[in-house]
Scaffold this motif. Sequence first.
Motif, PDB file in Angstrom:
ATOM      1  N   HIS A  86      -3.555  31.939   1.778  1.00  0.00           N
ATOM      2  CA  HIS A  86      -3.412  30.702   1.034  1.00  0.00           C
ATOM      3  C   HIS A  86      -4.587  30.447   0.095  1.00  0.00           C
ATOM      4  O   HIS A  86      -4.511  29.581  -0.771  1.00  0.00           O
ATOM      5  CB  HIS A  86      -3.278  29.516   2.003  1.00  0.00           C
ATOM      6  N   ARG A  87      -5.656  31.206   0.290  1.00  0.00           N
ATOM      7  CA  ARG A  87      -6.850  30.962  -0.517  1.00  0.00           C
ATOM      8  C   ARG A  87      -7.325  32.253  -1.164  1.00  0.00           C
ATOM      9  O   ARG A  87      -7.133  33.338  -0.631  1.00  0.00           O
ATOM     10  CB  ARG A  87      -7.971  30.346   0.341  1.00  0.00           C
ATOM     11  N   PRO A  88      -7.987  32.148  -2.308  1.00  0.00           N
ATOM     12  CA  PRO A  88      -8.514  33.337  -2.992  1.00  0.00           C
ATOM     13  C   PRO A  88      -9.760  33.855  -2.291  1.00  0.00           C
ATOM     14  O   PRO A  88     -10.282  33.249  -1.353  1.00  0.00           O
ATOM     15  CB  PRO A  88      -8.837  32.806  -4.387  1.00  0.00           C
ATOM     16  N   VAL A  89     -10.245  34.997  -2.763  1.00  0.00           N
ATOM     17  CA  VAL A  89     -11.518  35.537  -2.284  1.00  0.00           C
ATOM     18  C   VAL A  89     -12.628  34.579  -2.693  1.00  0.00           C
ATOM     19  O   VAL A  89     -12.693  34.147  -3.849  1.00  0.00           O
ATOM     20  CB  VAL A  89     -11.773  36.938  -2.872  1.00  0.00           C
ATOM     21  N   VAL A  90     -13.483  34.249  -1.741  1.00  0.00           N
ATOM     22  CA  VAL A  90     -14.553  33.292  -2.028  1.00  0.00           C
ATOM     23  C   VAL A  90     -15.795  34.014  -2.541  1.00  0.00           C
ATOM     24  O   VAL A  90     -16.006  35.200  -2.268  1.00  0.00           O
ATOM     25  CB  VAL A  90     -14.914  32.454  -0.781  1.00  0.00           C
ATOM     26  N   VAL A  91     -16.604  33.295  -3.289  1.00  0.00           N
ATOM     27  CA  VAL A  91     -17.874  33.827  -3.781  1.00  0.00           C
ATOM     28  C   VAL A  91     -18.877  33.835  -2.634  1.00  0.00           C
ATOM     29  O   VAL A  91     -19.062  32.815  -1.959  1.00  0.00           O
ATOM     30  CB  VAL A  91     -18.403  32.971  -4.950  1.00  0.00           C
ATOM     31  N   ARG A  92     -19.504  34.985  -2.409  1.00  0.00           N
ATOM     32  CA  ARG A  92     -20.513  35.102  -1.353  1.00  0.00           C
ATOM     33  C   ARG A  92     -21.851  35.485  -1.978  1.00  0.00           C
ATOM     34  O   ARG A  92     -21.953  36.466  -2.718  1.00  0.00           O
ATOM     35  CB  ARG A  92     -20.090  36.128  -0.299  1.00  0.00           C
ATOM     36  N   GLU A  93     -22.861  34.690  -1.630  1.00  0.00           N
ATOM     37  CA  GLU A  93     -24.170  34.840  -2.255  1.00  0.00           C
ATOM     38  C   GLU A  93     -24.759  36.229  -2.036  1.00  0.00           C
ATOM     39  O   GLU A  93     -25.442  36.771  -2.917  1.00  0.00           O
ATOM     40  CB  GLU A  93     -25.129  33.775  -1.709  1.00  0.00           C
ATOM     41  N   GLU A  94     -24.485  36.846  -0.875  1.00  0.00           N
ATOM     42  CA  GLU A  94     -25.104  38.136  -0.569  1.00  0.00           C
ATOM     43  C   GLU A  94     -24.633  39.260  -1.492  1.00  0.00           C
ATOM     44  O   GLU A  94     -25.267  40.310  -1.577  1.00  0.00           O
ATOM     45  CB  GLU A  94     -24.861  38.525   0.901  1.00  0.00           C
ATOM     46  N   PHE A  95     -23.513  39.045  -2.190  1.00  0.00           N
ATOM     47  CA  PHE A  95     -23.012  40.070  -3.106  1.00  0.00           C
ATOM     48  C   PHE A  95     -23.230  39.699  -4.572  1.00  0.00           C
ATOM     49  O   PHE A  95     -22.904  40.490  -5.460  1.00  0.00           O
ATOM     50  CB  PHE A  95     -21.512  40.304  -2.876  1.00  0.00           C
ATOM     51  N   ALA A  96     -23.761  38.519  -4.834  1.00  0.00           N
ATOM     52  CA  ALA A  96     -23.836  38.000  -6.202  1.00  0.00           C
ATOM     53  C   ALA A  96     -24.659  38.906  -7.110  1.00  0.00           C
ATOM     54  O   ALA A  96     -24.229  39.235  -8.232  1.00  0.00           O
ATOM     55  CB  ALA A  96     -24.412  36.588  -6.187  1.00  0.00           C
ATOM     56  N   GLU A  97     -25.835  39.306  -6.669  1.00  0.00           N
ATOM     57  CA  GLU A  97     -26.722  40.105  -7.529  1.00  0.00           C
ATOM     58  C   GLU A  97     -26.099  41.459  -7.840  1.00  0.00           C
ATOM     59  O   GLU A  97     -26.109  41.909  -8.999  1.00  0.00           O
ATOM     60  CB  GLU A  97     -28.077  40.277  -6.845  1.00  0.00           C
ATOM     61  N   ALA A  98     -25.573  42.126  -6.822  1.00  0.00           N
ATOM     62  CA  ALA A  98     -24.988  43.453  -7.029  1.00  0.00           C
ATOM     63  C   ALA A  98     -23.757  43.377  -7.931  1.00  0.00           C
ATOM     64  O   ALA A  98     -23.555  44.243  -8.789  1.00  0.00           O
ATOM     65  CB  ALA A  98     -24.623  44.085  -5.686  1.00  0.00           C
ATOM     66  N   ARG A  99     -22.940  42.340  -7.752  1.00  0.00           N
ATOM     67  CA  ARG A  99     -21.749  42.204  -8.588  1.00  0.00           C
ATOM     68  C   ARG A  99     -22.135  41.948 -10.040  1.00  0.00           C
ATOM     69  O   ARG A  99     -21.538  42.516 -10.963  1.00  0.00           O
ATOM     70  CB  ARG A  99     -20.850  41.087  -8.059  1.00  0.00           C
ATOM     71  N   ALA A 100     -23.120  41.105 -10.251  1.00  0.00           N
ATOM     72  CA  ALA A 100     -23.573  40.829 -11.615  1.00  0.00           C
ATOM     73  C   ALA A 100     -24.124  42.097 -12.270  1.00  0.00           C
ATOM     74  O   ALA A 100     -23.844  42.374 -13.444  1.00  0.00           O
ATOM     75  CB  ALA A 100     -24.615  39.727 -11.605  1.00  0.00           C
ATOM     76  N   ALA A 101     -24.883  42.880 -11.507  1.00  0.00           N
ATOM     77  CA  ALA A 101     -25.461  44.112 -12.045  1.00  0.00           C
ATOM     78  C   ALA A 101     -24.390  45.133 -12.393  1.00  0.00           C
ATOM     79  O   ALA A 101     -24.550  45.928 -13.332  1.00  0.00           O
ATOM     80  CB  ALA A 101     -26.439  44.711 -11.032  1.00  0.00           C
ATOM     81  N   ALA A 102     -23.286  45.117 -11.648  1.00  0.00           N
ATOM     82  CA  ALA A 102     -22.184  46.050 -11.903  1.00  0.00           C
ATOM     83  C   ALA A 102     -21.200  45.541 -12.943  1.00  0.00           C
ATOM     84  O   ALA A 102     -20.204  46.208 -13.244  1.00  0.00           O
ATOM     85  CB  ALA A 102     -21.447  46.342 -10.594  1.00  0.00           C
ATOM     86  N   GLY A 103     -21.460  44.343 -13.491  1.00  0.00           N
ATOM     87  CA  GLY A 103     -20.558  43.775 -14.485  1.00  0.00           C
ATOM     88  C   GLY A 103     -19.285  43.217 -13.892  1.00  0.00           C
ATOM     89  O   GLY A 103     -18.289  43.037 -14.610  1.00  0.00           O
ATOM     90  N   GLN A 104     -19.305  42.905 -12.596  1.00  0.00           N
ATOM     91  CA  GLN A 104     -18.127  42.356 -11.933  1.00  0.00           C
ATOM     92  C   GLN A 104     -18.157  40.834 -11.964  1.00  0.00           C
ATOM     93  O   GLN A 104     -19.227  40.219 -12.001  1.00  0.00           O
ATOM     94  CB  GLN A 104     -18.077  42.819 -10.475  1.00  0.00           C
ATOM     95  N   PRO A 105     -16.990  40.187 -11.903  1.00  0.00           N
ATOM     96  CA  PRO A 105     -16.959  38.727 -11.774  1.00  0.00           C
ATOM     97  C   PRO A 105     -17.516  38.313 -10.409  1.00  0.00           C
ATOM     98  O   PRO A 105     -17.706  39.164  -9.525  1.00  0.00           O
ATOM     99  CB  PRO A 105     -15.466  38.395 -11.904  1.00  0.00           C
ATOM    100  N   PRO A 106     -17.777  37.030 -10.205  1.00  0.00           N
ATOM    101  CA  PRO A 106     -18.404  36.589  -8.946  1.00  0.00           C
ATOM    102  C   PRO A 106     -17.623  36.946  -7.681  1.00  0.00           C
ATOM    103  O   PRO A 106     -18.209  37.090  -6.607  1.00  0.00           O
ATOM    104  CB  PRO A 106     -18.497  35.073  -9.123  1.00  0.00           C
ATOM    105  N   ALA A 107     -16.293  37.074  -7.783  1.00  0.00           N
ATOM    106  CA  ALA A 107     -15.479  37.429  -6.616  1.00  0.00           C
ATOM    107  C   ALA A 107     -14.330  38.308  -7.083  1.00  0.00           C
ATOM    108  O   ALA A 107     -13.925  38.267  -8.255  1.00  0.00           O
ATOM    109  CB  ALA A 107     -14.929  36.167  -5.937  1.00  0.00           C
ATOM    110  N   ALA A 108     -13.819  39.111  -6.166  1.00  0.00           N
ATOM    111  CA  ALA A 108     -12.675  39.963  -6.488  1.00  0.00           C
ATOM    112  C   ALA A 108     -11.435  39.108  -6.752  1.00  0.00           C
ATOM    113  O   ALA A 108     -11.270  38.034  -6.168  1.00  0.00           O
ATOM    114  CB  ALA A 108     -12.402  40.932  -5.338  1.00  0.00           C
ATOM    115  N   ALA A 109     -10.572  39.598  -7.621  1.00  0.00           N
ATOM    116  CA  ALA A 109      -9.279  38.961  -7.842  1.00  0.00           C
ATOM    117  C   ALA A 109      -8.289  39.479  -6.809  1.00  0.00           C
ATOM    118  O   ALA A 109      -8.323  40.657  -6.449  1.00  0.00           O
ATOM    119  CB  ALA A 109      -8.767  39.264  -9.244  1.00  0.00           C
TER     120      ALA A 109
END
Length: 249
Positions: A86-109
């Motif tokens: 019922h809910r989308p993937v949530v943004v998790r702080e522990e992955f924020a830096e790595a996702r930003a460095a990889a050019g990914q959005p804050p959470a998976a679609a």
Amino acid sequence: MRQLIPEPPPPRSRPEPELSTVYAYPRGARRWLRANLVASVDGLAQADGASRGLSGPADLRVLRTLRGLADVVLVGGATVRTEGYHRPVVVREEFAEARAAAGQPPAAAIAVVSSSLDVDFDSPLYTDAVTPTITVTVADAPPERLELARAAGEVLIAGPRGRVDLAEAVDRLVDTGRSRLLCEGGPKLLAAVAAAGRLDELCLSVSPQLRAGDGLRLLDGPAFPVPMKLNLHTLLTEDGFLFARYVVT
């Protein structure tokens, strides 16, 4: 969490393995689609109609890690209904830096695969998604449902009629730069992905339970003409669970 395979080097007082490192996507791969499912020791993929009864805290940690690394999470429409997506993937702080460095959005679609479009487009899965939810369907989907899907967000057409062409769906996602894919099932979707030749890896959580009785296995579809061979890449354990990472050979 303890790593069994490959066996870590000395000393014996080893630190707990970093899950983001253990499950890192291969570097340089144009496309990598992994599946993640949980099953009882005797091979059932559901308990009382859903997988939740097979899971546990360690399994959820692995799930959160896999989602934290992925661009897109593929789920079937039936799984959305039975597993309570019922809910989308949530943004998790522990992955924020790595996702930003990889050019990914804050959470998976999340990408919902459904030919019938029997999906609640007014649910938080669509309305509250930080990274918009994708609907994957066919050209001859019910027109009124297709209109609702397009109003709710991105729609990807993969196949002219009948069932979604999973090979085409995966390839189109990759063509848009979303190459790190995670399939969470259910068993019908996973069987179709594997049959389409798009499965690269299976992350299997073996729950320390025996269930017996009738129920879905990990893959629910026609038998493969030739068995799909796997290589055991990594094996972890915690609380009686085994977490195996198999690579398709």
